[in-house]
Each structure stands twice: as structure tokens, then as C-alpha cells.
Write a protein that holds these residues in place. Structure first.
Motif, mmCIF file in Angstrom:
data_model
loop_
_atom_site.group_PDB
_atom_site.id
_atom_site.type_symbol
_atom_site.label_atom_id
_atom_site.label_comp_id
_atom_site.label_asym_id
_atom_site.label_seq_id
_atom_site.Cartn_x
_atom_site.Cartn_y
_atom_site.Cartn_z
ATOM 1 N N GLN A 33 0.846 -1.204 0.000
ATOM 2 C CA GLN A 33 0.000 0.000 0.000
ATOM 3 C C GLN A 33 0.877 1.249 0.000
ATOM 4 O O GLN A 33 0.462 2.298 0.512
ATOM 5 N N HIS A 68 1.588 3.540 -2.005
ATOM 6 C CA HIS A 68 0.975 4.751 -2.567
ATOM 7 C C HIS A 68 0.041 5.437 -1.565
ATOM 8 O O HIS A 68 -0.218 6.623 -1.673
ATOM 9 N N LEU A 69 -0.473 4.677 -0.593
ATOM 10 C CA LEU A 69 -1.328 5.262 0.447
ATOM 11 C C LEU A 69 -0.537 5.506 1.733
ATOM 12 O O LEU A 69 -0.742 6.507 2.426
ATOM 13 N N LEU A 79 2.325 6.519 1.991
ATOM 14 C CA LEU A 79 3.025 7.801 1.847
ATOM 15 C C LEU A 79 2.351 8.924 2.621
ATOM 16 O O LEU A 79 2.987 9.901 2.998
ATOM 17 N N PRO A 139 10.653 7.187 -2.269
ATOM 18 C CA PRO A 139 9.190 7.154 -2.385
ATOM 19 C C PRO A 139 8.645 5.775 -2.779
ATOM 20 O O PRO A 139 7.709 5.273 -2.151
ATOM 21 N N TYR A 140 9.193 5.177 -3.835
ATOM 22 C CA TYR A 140 8.704 3.887 -4.295
ATOM 23 C C TYR A 140 9.870 2.908 -4.363
ATOM 24 O O TYR A 140 10.528 2.797 -5.397
ATOM 25 N N ARG A 150 12.409 -0.154 -4.770
ATOM 26 C CA ARG A 150 12.521 -1.311 -5.648
ATOM 27 C C ARG A 150 13.466 -2.299 -4.996
ATOM 28 O O ARG A 150 14.645 -2.017 -4.818
ATOM 29 N N MET A 151 12.913 -3.425 -4.584
ATOM 30 C CA MET A 151 13.721 -4.449 -3.922
ATOM 31 C C MET A 151 13.432 -5.780 -4.591
ATOM 32 O O MET A 151 12.578 -5.884 -5.456
ATOM 33 N N TYR A 180 11.706 -8.920 -5.315
ATOM 34 C CA TYR A 180 10.281 -9.251 -5.155
ATOM 35 C C TYR A 180 9.407 -8.055 -4.772
ATOM 36 O O TYR A 180 8.350 -8.219 -4.173
ATOM 37 N N ARG A 181 9.852 -6.838 -5.057
ATOM 38 C CA ARG A 181 9.019 -5.678 -4.723
ATOM 39 C C ARG A 181 9.156 -4.637 -5.823
ATOM 40 O O ARG A 181 10.142 -3.921 -5.895
ATOM 41 N N ILE A 182 8.182 -4.618 -6.739
ATOM 42 C CA ILE A 182 8.209 -3.606 -7.807
ATOM 43 C C ILE A 182 6.831 -2.964 -7.972
ATOM 44 O O ILE A 182 6.600 -2.145 -8.849
ATOM 45 N N TYR A 183 5.877 -3.303 -7.077
ATOM 46 C CA TYR A 183 4.535 -2.708 -7.097
ATOM 47 C C TYR A 183 4.279 -2.011 -5.776
ATOM 48 O O TYR A 183 4.623 -2.578 -4.736
ATOM 49 N N PRO A 184 3.666 -0.870 -5.699
ATOM 50 C CA PRO A 184 3.173 -0.097 -6.856
ATOM 51 C C PRO A 184 4.325 0.671 -7.520
ATOM 52 O O PRO A 184 5.324 0.906 -6.904
#
Lengths: 435, 435
Positions: free
Chosen positions: B120, B122-123, B125, B425-426, B428-429, B431-435
Motif C-alpha cells: 500500500q 501509494h497510500l 506515503l 518514495p517507491y 525497488r527491492m 520481489y518488490r516492484i509494485y506499486p
């Protein structure tokens, strides 16, 4: 090298009468019997260093004779006024040490083909025109940050590796993210800025974006830098005002601080001065197609405007022109429809004068959840992948707007350089990824 | 929404006694009979808005009752002093319009697992702690640009798509550039900065870098931002001074301008204040292994220092520590050997206190062409691909130095946040590319 303090050319104006030491490279040299004129450069500027045989020790005279173009050296001398020289000063040499003699410098004064220069980009960067362009580019970047930070924006870096495309899936660079999953290089940070605007109000991103385009025109780069503001509760009229204020401030800054560079580029600054001083014309798309008709372009409602049409529209104007209210059908799925004319969207393109084309594209965004959902479906985009983007409309939705400005296009216009490849340090184009 | 001017929470302190309109979201709410306390947020800050039933029209009272956490609304009222409130002010509400009611906000006050919060993002944040971290990050970015621009550096953006790896070929993200050619996502801009330093003297880049690492530790991101200065004619001692001055200035800026955010993060600022005030200890690698031996780490000359060793070395210090003169064998091929001790190189690592690890890595670069060539061969790198890099030493060579600082690691230390994933902010790890 000596161990004392080293001066920079850009600071010499305030040191007249002092003895200084400089380090850099020979840009040019002229010998006139017993006087030698060395044009020295150190990246901050150029200054003529004068070696007079009878005034220097024998070894300084012979040492200075070893200097070829791009040789690195250290020079010591007295700064004196020289109104006819660039920067108004020159250096009367008293000491000189060659650091490294340059042999066979490949970029000679003769006209080189662009392919050759591009393959020598790492060396071509040292030429005076390229230095000037890169200094203008850097000034624009600095002005971008000052513009937003002084207005209370928070910088939010959007991700480069993304699981899905912002606008369609064509022209994407793809990479294997994990063994099971692919990732794509971002074409825009906008979608990621919108949730951040809900957190921080006024945000912007500035970073590289990618298009795996097959085009080879002067207006295309495969990797270019874009600045994108996104503002909560801002609607289309506010967006127009923001875009105009932004372009005015950037242009004023370049005129103010990069005068010498514009002069070196022989840039006629008429349109730049007009851009700072005058309001930008605003044309609706429906008006635009009427104007184009009178100029012999058979454009009808629903047609996209190409480069020739853009140039025709800006003819007669010496500032950028803002074109708004494009047909929904030719614009992105997220653009807010005009409530008074739902066939068009509250989008905005800013066209630079003199044929430099679109420098800004933006819009008010759809903030109604169900309308956005139906647009995603109409455009046959995968709803699942856009769930997080839809969430912005689900939880405390708000009107918001933003735009993107391409740094290289803006820099090209500032510098009066027709080809984008000179407006980025290491251009990436079709068949061009070295050096 | 109304059409008049809108205020921001951050500006309310200077508007006591005035009636203002604000737009934003409900962060929190407390009802006390006939008085309702709304904690309003607009991204610039938080302010308590007080609705008193008997002082507002009936519809304002009922409208305010519809507000749930994260509902968006517009509120009008009088700014008044409130010394016990954050920011020292509150708003006495006179009017209120709900824009969008938020249902089922997923991030409740209960403790959520990190996996849930990351999905989540994006929320997430919008939560106060995340907002504070992102504001610190943005402040650091702004300070980076001010530091270099005020010192006459030119920003030179290094390319992201590169034909070959800067340091080895492992951990690279690969993409198909054209049908015939592959490209790799950059791990550092340094190699591209060196030719630019010959053109512009003092340069820096700031952009995303990529490591396709398989690690899942709190210190690893697959996409992170790095600032890298590169300076012509700068040697190792000057580089140490530059790195220290840089970290001092950034830290002072965060302390000065992000006080409220550090408070919200409950950051003990002892080490930050010491960093601004005190000189940084400088330790040679040979000393470092002796110190580590006394602490029970069996490190011998030639071993790399891991996270535990780094933390042990900074124990007892409240500022960053600079470790220099590492064995050549464990450092990059381009690092200049120490003329007085050729087994070691003139490299520099800066370790943050409190276990935050390496924040800066840099070195003086080899400027002798033949020495660099032999190092490229020793490291079994393809000479052909490095020809342009060798050219910097072929044409007017010059001593030069530079370093790289990871933005997320620096931000993590400033904020006192142990995991890098909250400092971008977003993230990237693996297994983690969403959102």
C-alpha cells in the motif's frame, strides 16, 4: 603541481593586480616572434595568458613552447585589465609548468562530420560551443530546483523500474527484474506523483525517462530528462498560470546568468527576452485548426498536430504559445474532460517559438473514480495494474493537475541549437550508445 | 471548491487574526459533545480546526460530521494563537465543504506488517512519519544542488543506458537496446564524469543507479539515487576536505530547516549536531585493522570490511569517520596507488555513526595512461570498451578525484530510520516492484 591556492578564470575579474596560479588546458595558441599568446581554459572560462620572452626565465619560454592544444599545464602570472579580451582581463605570465603534453588531438578546426564528433563525444565535450550548451543546461536544472523549492514543493523521485507502462506499452525498454518478472523503464513519473500529491500537496520529480523509439529525427532521444510538477487542488487555469510562470523564470535565469555562453553560441535572444516580458498567447485546439486552415493545413477535428503544424501555429509569435482543449480521442486516458465540451479534455501543450516544438505537455487529471475506470477500460489497459492509481480517486479524491517539460528541448530552444543530441552530455539515440 | 485564494498550513503562523481557506485531508478527529476537533493536513503541515456547534450554521456542523480519516475537504475559519498546538496556531471554523468522503481507509492505527504497508506504499506515503522522511530527503536533494552550484560546479547528467559496466559485469540489469545490441543500467556516473571534468573543471551528477542484487537486507535497494562530484586537479587530501565539508553542510541544512520533521520522527539529533561542529576522525586502513584487532575482529591486511567491522570502527565517535588507503586488491581498478605505499590506494570511505554504514566512497583516480591500461588488463576488463575512458589520460591528462554518496543511506541516517525502503518514495527491492 604546486601546493598553493589555485584561482579559477571566472574569478579573475576581481583580482586585477594580483599574482595567481591557474590549472587547466591550452585551448589555442598564437606565436608572434618573441611574444606567445596562450588561450587558457579551466572549465570556468577562458583567459589569454601572455608570455614575453625577455620578461620570463629561459625555461618558462621553452616550457611554454611545448604546449599543444589540450595540453594540461599550470600557469602563474599577474592579472591585468584587458578591455578587448573576453572577461576583460589577461594574465602576464611569470611561471609555467607543463603537466601533460597532448599529442594528435583528434578534433581539429576543420569541419568534422557529426558521426565522427559523436563517436568522440567524450572529447568533443571540451569544445567551446559544447561547454556553453552544457552550462546552459546545468543553469536550467538549477533554476528548476529553485523554482519549486522556493514555492514549497517537495521533490519526489519517481521510480525508473516500473511494472507497467504509463501510456501504452509500445516503445518500452524491457528488463528481467527477477527470474519470473519483467520490468520496464519509465516514460513518465506522473502516475507515481499523483499519490504523492495526496501526501505532500505540491510535488515534482526530475529524472531520466526512456523511449525505445525507432525514429532518427533531430527531435528524438532514447534517454532524456524530464521535470514534472503535480499539484493537489490545482485546476486547468492554475496549471496554465504555473506553466507560464515556470518558463518565464527559467528563461530569465538563463538570460541573467548565462550571458557569456549565449554570446558564444551566437544566440539571438529576441524570443527569450519576449518570453520573459510578454504574456503567452493561449489558443484552443478548435481555434488552432481554424488558424491552420487559413495557412493551408487541411487539419480537421480529431487530427493530431505534427511538427509542421506546430511551427505554423507559433509563426508570428515571439513567445511560447499554449494550445489547450484537445480532442479526448488523441490524448491520454487520464485527462479530465471539459465539463462544457466533453469531446475535448483539459490538456495543455506549450509550443516554443522558432520551430522548437512542444516543450511542455500537461493536463488536469480525472479525479472521479468511475470515470477513470471506464477510461482505463476504453483504452484496453489492464485494470489490475492500475489499481493503485485508481486508489488515488477512491480515498479522499481531489482535483489535481500537472505537466512535464523535456529538459533537452527546453535547452535546445534556449541555446538556439536545432539538434537535441548536443543538449545532453552523452546522447542515446538509435545506433548510438558509445561512449 | 471555492474560487478564492487558498492558504497553506505552513504559512498560518504569520496570519493570526485572518480568515483563511484551506484544502486538504482529515488526518484525525476527536468529538467532544458540541465541539469537534479536526486535525487537518495539506502536505505542508498539520493544523487543528475547531468546530463549535453553536457558533456555526447547522449545515457546517452536519457536513463536518461526515468527515472520516483521509476525506478531502475545504475549510474556512479564523487563524488564532494556540501555543499548545503544533505550529502554535489553530483554526476556528466558520465554513466547511466536504469534497470526497473516504470509506474504508486501509491503514488503520493498529500495527500493520511491513509487507502490507509496502503493498500500500501509494497510500502509506500519507502517514505522518513517511511524509517527514520524504521532506528530509527532498531537503537533502535541494542542499546537494545548492552546495555544488554555489561552488561553481556544472551539473553533468551521466547516461543511464550504458554499453558496458563501470565495475565488473555482475548485478547488472540488461535491456535490448537495438536488435543487435544490449545495454546495461548504470551503476555509477563516475566514468562519464571524468571526461566532463576535462571540459568543465568541476562537475557533478545526480541520478538513479541500479544494482540487480539478490540481497534482501535493509541496506539494499535495487534502484537508488547517487550524487557524484568529480574535480579536475583535486588530489586525495582535497577530496577528504570536500567530502567532509559536503556532509557538514547537508547535515546543517537538515537540522536548520527540517526541525519539525526530525521531531515527528523522534530523532535524537546528537550525532547530527556533532557532525556539524566537530572535525571527522581520519583512519588509515592499516590503523583500522589494528583497532579492529583490539575489538576482537580477526581482520588482516587485504580483507574487506563488512557491516559489523564498520560499526565497530565508528563506535565511540559521534561524527562520521573517514577510512583511507585501502589495499589496492579490494578496490576498483581506477584508484590511484599511494606513491609512498603502493600496496594501498588513495581511496576514501566515509562511515556514518550509529551503525548507518558507508555513506560515501571515493578516490583519487589514476591519471597515468599506461598504469590505467595495465590495471584494466589485470582486472580482465575489455580494453576496447574502455578506450574512451583511457582517452582522458591520453589527451592532456590531469590528476582528479571524486566520490559518490548514496542519497537513501544519507537520508536514513539523518532520519534515524534503519531500513532504506522508507527513504525512497517507491522502493525497488527483490520481489518488490509494485506499486
Amino acid at each position: 603541481m604546486s601546493t598553493g591556492p589555485v584561482a579559477s578564470v571566472s574569478g579573475l575579474r576581481s583580482r586585477i593586480g594580483e599574482t595567481v596560479t591557474l590549472r587547466g588546458w591550452l585551448y589555442n595558441r598564437r606565436d608572434s616572434g618573441k611574444i606567445r599568446f596562450l588561450v587558457f581554459r579551466d572549465g570556468s572560462g577562458y583567459v589569454q595568458c601572455v608570455v614575453v620572452k625577455k620578461e620570463v626565465p629561459e625555461e618558462v619560454w621553452t616550457e611554454s613552447d611545448r604546449l599543444t592544444q589540450e595540453s594540461s599545464f599550470e600557469v602563474t602570472g599577474v592579472v591585468r585589465e584587458a578591455p578587448r579580451q573576453e572577461g576583460g582581463v589577461e594574465v602576464g605570465v611569470t611561471g609555467l609548468t607543463v603537466l601533460s603534453v597532448c599529442h594528435d588531438w583528434p578534433i581539429t578546426p576543420k569541419e568534422h562530420g557529426v558521426d565522427f564528433l559523436m563517436s568522440q563525444r567524450h572529447l568533443w565535450l571540451r569544445s567551446a560551443k559544447q561547454v556553453a550548451i552544457l552550462r546552459v543546461r546545468s543553469e536550467v536544472e538549477s533554476a528548476i530546483h529553485d523554482f519549486y523549492h522556493s514555492r514549497g514543493y517537495t521533490r519526489v523521485d519517481s521510480p525508473i523500474l516500473t511494472p507497467n507502462a504509463c501510456e501504452g506499452t509500445s516503445n518500452l525498454f524491457e528488463t528481467q527484474y527477477t527470474e519470473e518478472e519483467k520490468a520496464y523503464l519509465s516514460q513518465s513519473g506522473q502516475l507515481y506523483l499523483e499519490p504523492a500529491a495526496a501526501a505532500l500537496g505540491k510535488v515534482y520529480c526530475f529524472g531520466p525517462t526512456f523511449r525505445a523509439e525507432k525514429s532518427k529525427t533531430r527531435r528524438h532521444l532514447r534517454e532524456f530528462w524530464m521535470v514534472e510538477p503535480e499539484v493537489a487542488f490545482l485546476e486547468i487555469d492554475g496549471l496554465k498560470a504555473l506553466a507560464e510562470e515556470f518558463v518565464k523564470e527559467l528563461t530569465a535565469r538563463v538570460l541573467d546568468r548565462r550571458k557569456e555562453d549565449l554570446k558564444r553560441l551566437e544566440r539571438d535572444t529576441t524570443t527569450l527576452e519576449a518570453t520573459v516580458a510578454k504574456p503567452f498567447p493561449r489558443i484552443d485546439y478548435r481555434e488552432a485548426i481554424e488558424i491552420l486552415a487559413t495557412k493551408g493545413f487541411p487539419v480537421k477535428f480529431g487530427d493530431d498536430l505534427g511538427g509542421d503544424e506546430e511551427t505554423a501555429l507559433t509563426e508570428g509569435f515571439d513567445t511560447p504559445v499554449m494550445v489547450t482543449r484537445y480532442p479526448a480521442a488523441i490524448k491520454s486516458f487520464y485527462m479530465q474532460p471539459d465539463p462544457e465540451d466533453p469531446e475535448v479534455v483539459l490538456g495543455l501543450d506549450m509550443l516554443a517559438p522558432e520551430g522548437y516544438g512542444e516543450i511542455i505537455g500537461g493536463s488536469q487529471r480525472i479525479h472521479d473514480h468511475d470515470l477513470l475506470l471506464s477510461r482505463i477500460r476504453q483504452h484496453e489497459l489492464p485494470v489490475e495494474a492500475f489499481q493503485w492509481y485508481l486508489d488515488v480517486r477512491k480515498y479522499g479524491s481531489f482535483p489535481h493537475s500537472g505537466f512535464g517539460m523535456g529538459l533537452e528541448r527546453f535547452t535546445a530552444w534556449m541555446c538556439g541549437v536545432p539538434h537535441l543530441r548536443e543538449c545532453i552530455p552523452y546522447p542515446r539515440m538509435l545506433y548510438r550508445i558509445y561512449p
